[in-house]
Design an enzyme around this catalytic site. Structure first.
Site, PDB file in Angstrom:
ATOM      1  N   ALA A 186      86.245  90.192  67.076  1.00 29.00           N
ATOM      2  CA  ALA A 186      85.629  89.662  68.290  1.00 29.00           C
ATOM      3  C   ALA A 186      84.858  88.375  68.022  1.00 29.00           C
ATOM      4  O   ALA A 186      84.855  87.466  68.850  1.00 29.00           O
ATOM      5  CB  ALA A 186      84.698  90.709  68.901  1.00 29.00           C
ATOM      6  N   GLU A 187      84.214  88.291  66.878  1.00 24.14           N
ATOM      7  CA  GLU A 187      83.371  87.137  66.578  1.00 24.14           C
ATOM      8  C   GLU A 187      84.175  85.891  66.198  1.00 24.14           C
ATOM      9  O   GLU A 187      83.877  84.807  66.672  1.00 24.14           O
ATOM     10  CB  GLU A 187      82.392  87.467  65.443  1.00 24.14           C
ATOM     11  CG  GLU A 187      81.280  88.408  65.835  1.00 24.14           C
ATOM     12  CD  GLU A 187      80.235  87.774  66.746  1.00 24.14           C
ATOM     13  OE1 GLU A 187      80.226  86.541  66.941  1.00 24.14           O
ATOM     14  OE2 GLU A 187      79.399  88.535  67.263  1.00 24.14           O
ATOM     15  N   SER A 188      85.164  86.050  65.319  1.00 24.71           N
ATOM     16  CA  SER A 188      85.832  84.858  64.767  1.00 24.71           C
ATOM     17  C   SER A 188      87.343  84.970  64.677  1.00 24.71           C
ATOM     18  O   SER A 188      87.979  84.030  64.227  1.00 24.71           O
ATOM     19  CB  SER A 188      85.299  84.590  63.357  1.00 24.71           C
ATOM     20  OG  SER A 188      85.749  85.609  62.473  1.00 24.71           O
TER      21      SER A 188
END
Length: 188
Positions: free
Chosen positions: A89-91
């Site tokens: 989700a982040e990167s």
């Protein structure tokens, strides 16, 4: 059999020069309609374009990203699938990712959090995952194991969660919590 020495040399050269740790692969990416970057070393369609020439790492330490994730998930009493979901989700597993707000690396650590978690190089996957998993554990402990609140705090900060008495009314944070939970289900 005039070509026998050449064939033997070719076969032996191939065998002797093969080093599984030195394999290389080009990296391809595409950005979907939601702005999510997808990376692969084996593009399956024309949406992918060349992104990076991968080279082998010569650093000591864990042999794979999966080893790093497992090591720090265990060390911080986290489910491995949760760590993978947060990274996705982040990167989208991009160790060089930088957000508009200055968050860096695979687990997108803002400079203040990186300092607090003693991360010296947020672009180093191991250092980033070590710090990111420690911070995720801290958020889970702070919010008594409530995953939704811990994820909201990871995204918007614990102060925002406290001020709002729950998940802040920010569209980005609400979507983030749901996205991580979807990825978590798919990784389980």
């Amino acid at each position: 059999m005039k070509n026998f020495p050449v064939i033997c040399l070719f076969i032996m050269g191939g065998i002797l020069s093969f080093d599984a740790t030195a394999c290389r692969a080009d990296i391809y990416r595409y950005v979907d309609s939601h702005g999510v970057m997808h990376f692969t070393n084996t593009p399956t369609n024309s949406r992918y374009s060349f992104y990076l020439k991968e080279s082998p790492t010569k650093r000591p330490g864990p042999k794979s990203l999966d080893d790093i994730i497992e090591r720090y998930a265990v060390a911080n009493r986290l489910e491995k699938a949760l760590v993978r979901a947060v990274i996705k989700a982040e990167s989208d597993y991009n160790p060089r990712a930088v957000s508009r707000k200055g968050a860096k690396g695979m687990m997108q650590l803002v400079p203040e959090t990186a300092r607090e978690m003693k991360v010296s190089d947020p672009f180093d996957p191991e250092d980033n995952i070590r710090g990111g998993t420690r911070y995720l554990r801290k958020m889970l402990d702070l919010f008594n194991g409530n995953l939704d609140l811990a994820l909201a705090a990871y995204n918007a900060g614990p102060g925002a969660v406290r001020r709002h008495g729950g998940i802040p009314p920010y569209a980005e944070t609400r979507q983030y919590v749901q996205r991580v939970k979807r990825f978590l289900q798919s990784y389980r």
